[in-house]
Design a protein around this motif. Structure first.
Motif, PDB file in Angstrom:
ATOM      1  N   LEU A   1      -7.443   4.122   2.815  1.00  0.00           N
ATOM      2  CA  LEU A   1      -6.894   3.602   4.066  1.00  0.00           C
ATOM      3  C   LEU A   1      -7.023   4.558   5.242  1.00  0.00           C
ATOM      4  O   LEU A   1      -6.867   4.146   6.392  1.00  0.00           O
ATOM      5  CB  LEU A   1      -5.426   3.214   3.862  1.00  0.00           C
ATOM      6  CG  LEU A   1      -5.179   2.043   2.892  1.00  0.00           C
ATOM      7  CD1 LEU A   1      -3.693   1.793   2.725  1.00  0.00           C
ATOM      8  CD2 LEU A   1      -5.879   0.777   3.380  1.00  0.00           C
ATOM      9  N   VAL A   2      -7.302   5.837   4.996  1.00  0.00           N
ATOM     10  CA  VAL A   2      -7.457   6.770   6.118  1.00  0.00           C
ATOM     11  C   VAL A   2      -8.886   6.794   6.652  1.00  0.00           C
ATOM     12  O   VAL A   2      -9.143   7.366   7.706  1.00  0.00           O
ATOM     13  CB  VAL A   2      -7.050   8.203   5.719  1.00  0.00           C
ATOM     14  CG1 VAL A   2      -5.570   8.267   5.377  1.00  0.00           C
ATOM     15  CG2 VAL A   2      -7.904   8.726   4.571  1.00  0.00           C
ATOM     16  N   GLN A   3      -9.809   6.173   5.927  1.00  0.00           N
ATOM     17  CA  GLN A   3     -11.210   6.196   6.354  1.00  0.00           C
ATOM     18  C   GLN A   3     -11.634   4.813   6.862  1.00  0.00           C
ATOM     19  O   GLN A   3     -10.924   3.822   6.663  1.00  0.00           O
ATOM     20  CB  GLN A   3     -12.109   6.627   5.195  1.00  0.00           C
ATOM     21  CG  GLN A   3     -12.164   5.623   4.047  1.00  0.00           C
ATOM     22  CD  GLN A   3     -13.085   6.059   2.926  1.00  0.00           C
ATOM     23  OE1 GLN A   3     -13.404   7.232   2.788  1.00  0.00           O
ATOM     24  NE2 GLN A   3     -13.534   5.112   2.123  1.00  0.00           N
ATOM     25  N   PRO A   4     -12.786   4.716   7.531  1.00  0.00           N
ATOM     26  CA  PRO A   4     -13.270   3.417   8.010  1.00  0.00           C
ATOM     27  C   PRO A   4     -13.458   2.467   6.825  1.00  0.00           C
ATOM     28  O   PRO A   4     -13.802   2.917   5.721  1.00  0.00           O
ATOM     29  CB  PRO A   4     -14.614   3.757   8.676  1.00  0.00           C
ATOM     30  CG  PRO A   4     -14.484   5.197   9.045  1.00  0.00           C
ATOM     31  CD  PRO A   4     -13.647   5.820   7.972  1.00  0.00           C
ATOM     32  N   PRO A   5     -13.236   1.162   6.968  1.00  0.00           N
ATOM     33  CA  PRO A   5     -12.943   0.464   8.229  1.00  0.00           C
ATOM     34  C   PRO A   5     -11.458   0.420   8.588  1.00  0.00           C
ATOM     35  O   PRO A   5     -11.096  -0.186   9.588  1.00  0.00           O
ATOM     36  CB  PRO A   5     -13.442  -0.947   7.933  1.00  0.00           C
ATOM     37  CG  PRO A   5     -13.167  -1.114   6.465  1.00  0.00           C
ATOM     38  CD  PRO A   5     -13.432   0.220   5.847  1.00  0.00           C
TER      39      PRO A   5
ATOM     40  N   TRP B   1      -2.386   3.629  -6.660  1.00  0.00           N
ATOM     41  CA  TRP B   1      -1.514   4.184  -5.636  1.00  0.00           C
ATOM     42  C   TRP B   1      -1.873   5.620  -5.260  1.00  0.00           C
ATOM     43  O   TRP B   1      -1.509   6.091  -4.184  1.00  0.00           O
ATOM     44  CB  TRP B   1      -0.057   4.072  -6.087  1.00  0.00           C
ATOM     45  CG  TRP B   1       0.388   2.648  -6.036  1.00  0.00           C
ATOM     46  CD1 TRP B   1       0.505   1.786  -7.086  1.00  0.00           C
ATOM     47  CD2 TRP B   1       0.731   1.902  -4.873  1.00  0.00           C
ATOM     48  NE1 TRP B   1       0.895   0.547  -6.648  1.00  0.00           N
ATOM     49  CE2 TRP B   1       1.049   0.590  -5.291  1.00  0.00           C
ATOM     50  CE3 TRP B   1       0.813   2.216  -3.517  1.00  0.00           C
ATOM     51  CZ2 TRP B   1       1.429  -0.412  -4.400  1.00  0.00           C
ATOM     52  CZ3 TRP B   1       1.193   1.219  -2.624  1.00  0.00           C
ATOM     53  CH2 TRP B   1       1.499  -0.073  -3.064  1.00  0.00           C
ATOM     54  N   THR B   2      -2.599   6.310  -6.134  1.00  0.00           N
ATOM     55  CA  THR B   2      -3.090   7.642  -5.770  1.00  0.00           C
ATOM     56  C   THR B   2      -4.280   7.545  -4.832  1.00  0.00           C
ATOM     57  O   THR B   2      -4.388   8.303  -3.866  1.00  0.00           O
ATOM     58  CB  THR B   2      -3.501   8.429  -7.032  1.00  0.00           C
ATOM     59  OG1 THR B   2      -2.372   8.535  -7.909  1.00  0.00           O
ATOM     60  CG2 THR B   2      -3.992   9.827  -6.663  1.00  0.00           C
ATOM     61  N   ALA B   3      -5.182   6.597  -5.098  1.00  0.00           N
ATOM     62  CA  ALA B   3      -6.419   6.490  -4.315  1.00  0.00           C
ATOM     63  C   ALA B   3      -6.254   5.670  -3.051  1.00  0.00           C
ATOM     64  O   ALA B   3      -7.098   5.748  -2.150  1.00  0.00           O
ATOM     65  CB  ALA B   3      -7.518   5.869  -5.177  1.00  0.00           C
TER      66      ALA B   3
END
Length: 429
Positions: free
Chosen positions: A234-238, A227-229
């Motif tokens: 999710l903010v980076q591609p894809p 849950w930390t990572a």
């Protein structure tokens, strides 16, 4: 003392609301920082403050449940949490918000007073199910807090989150005061200092507590790694998701959390060791799916659900074992156990940030899988090194539950008869 469905639901919701207040701010740190004029690093200290406050509460406040009348303690902690949430809602600057966040976390351990309260009220034959239900509420509060805070902040700003949570905590305090029975502590002869010493001494005297604390700490470390990572992934591609969309991902974890009662029912039927073992193996297996989730949403969702399910199974089965050890010291045992869990979670979160920088998602998955594998190793060692004691403990636990169940029913009949006689007396009067 009785436990009906309505009271069980109330205690489950109460634990969820109490812990949720420690996680509401996480998706709002940027928004809070901009309004109060503090930098990202200062805003991020709120997370650290919440962790530190909760740790102190586990050590200093939860053991009081073995010393004080438990309903009064729970209600007082819920009201104090509401008061500190109101301070957060009205905070004029970052310093006040930081202090109020730490104090809110300190008193939010009222949730950890409610959990052993539920274990005491439950019929011993159903303790696993009851504790599983209450812990489901706690985990749902933890997982859905981010989702709720995002929605509330869009409606009325970040302060709205604190106003609403404060009002709900007041409502919970009132309901707990009305519906919880009076339940005196069993350690009245201890001083407060003696109570704290006794809590620490639990690790020395209870072998199963040491094993289960280690297993639980590694399980929560694995849970925290994910849950930390997850936000980093999710903010980076894809993916490239927005903050609000990332908050909704907590719903996937909630699916796994809802299975806690299943683990509790299995434990009640004498399969507590099987539940723990299966949970530890599933923890390891979940990381294979999570690793594949770097490029597949379906695999990521599957991994998150399985990991949450497995963590709940490990946690619930461990609590079922520990709460049967010494009924008169349940709050102290819970304090010791949860403190170990918290430390494991803090280590997992701290290492994740470092590993992400150097190893990315692959490194994070190796870290999470390593923690999970550690739970398997400790569970096997517990079974091997303590086999005679564990076998005896399982038999004693079965007999103890039978005796407690008889005592529980007898106490309930006596209470019902007293009420009946009182009603007859009032009718004659």
């Amino acid at each position: 003392m009785t436990m009906n469905r309505g009271l069980l639901l109330l205690m489950s919701v109460a634990t969820g609301l109490a812990v949720a207040g420690n996680y509401f701010a996480q998706p709002l740190l940027d928004l809070i920082g901009r309004e109060l004029g503090v930098g990202p690093s200062a805003a991020a200290l709120m997370v650290t403050a919440a962790q530190a406050g909760y740790a102190l509460g586990l050590i200093l406040l939860v053991p009081l449940g073995d010393l004080m009348e438990r309903r009064r303690l729970a209600v007082a902690l819920y009201l104090a949490t509401a008061a500190f949430l109101l301070v957060s809602a009205a905070a004029p600057n970052g310093t006040v918000l930081l202090i109020s966040t730490a104090l809110t976390a300190l008193t939010s351990v009222g949730a950890q007073v409610v959990v052993p309260f539920a274990a005491t009220l439950a019929d011993p034959a159903e303790r696993g199910r009851v504790v599983g239900t209450v812990m489901t509420g706690l985990m749902l509060g933890l997982l859905l807090a981010r989702t709720a805070s995002g929605a509330l902040s869009e409606l009325g700003g970040w302060r709205t989150v604190y106003w609403v949570n404060a009002l709900l905590m007041v409502a919970m305090a009132v309901l707990l005061r009305i519906f919880l029975p009076r339940l005196g502590g069993d350690g009245q002869r201890l001083s407060y200092a003696g109570l704290l010493r006794s809590t620490v001494a639990m690790f020395r005297h209870e072998v199963l507590l040491r094993w289960r604390a280690g297993i639980g700490a590694l399980s929560l470390a694995s849970f925290s790694v994910l849950w930390t990572a997850l936000t980093f992934l999710l903010v980076q591609p894809p993916y490239e998701w927005s903050e609000s969309a990332i908050g909704l991902f907590g719903l996937a974890g909630a699916v796994g959390a809802l299975t806690a009662t299943v683990a509790g029912r299995l434990a009640d039927r004498g399969h507590v060791q099987l539940v723990t073992g299966a949970g530890t193996v599933l923890l390891v297996a979940s990381w294979a799916a999570i690793a594949a989730g770097a490029h597949s949403l379906l695999w990521l969702l599957a991994g998150v659900i399985v990991l949450d399910l497995a963590h709940q199974a490990v946690l619930n089965s461990s609590q079922n074992v520990l709460y049967a050890l010494r009924p008169e010291a349940r709050n102290r045992i819970n304090s010791a156990f949860m403190t170990a869990l918290f430390l494991g979670g803090a280590v997992g979160s701290g290492l994740t940030s470092v590993v992400w920088v150097f190893g990315g998602w692959a490194g994070v998955c190796v870290l999470g899988a390593t923690f999970s594998a550690g739970t398997v190793v400790l569970w096997v060692l517990e079974r091997v090194t303590s086999r005679p004691a564990v076998h005896k403990g399982t038999t004693d636990l079965h007999h103890q539950k039978e005796n407690e169940s008889v005592a529980h029913r007898t106490d309930h009949r006596r209470h019902r008869n007293r009420v009946h006689r009182a009603d007859e007396g009032a009718g004659r009067g």
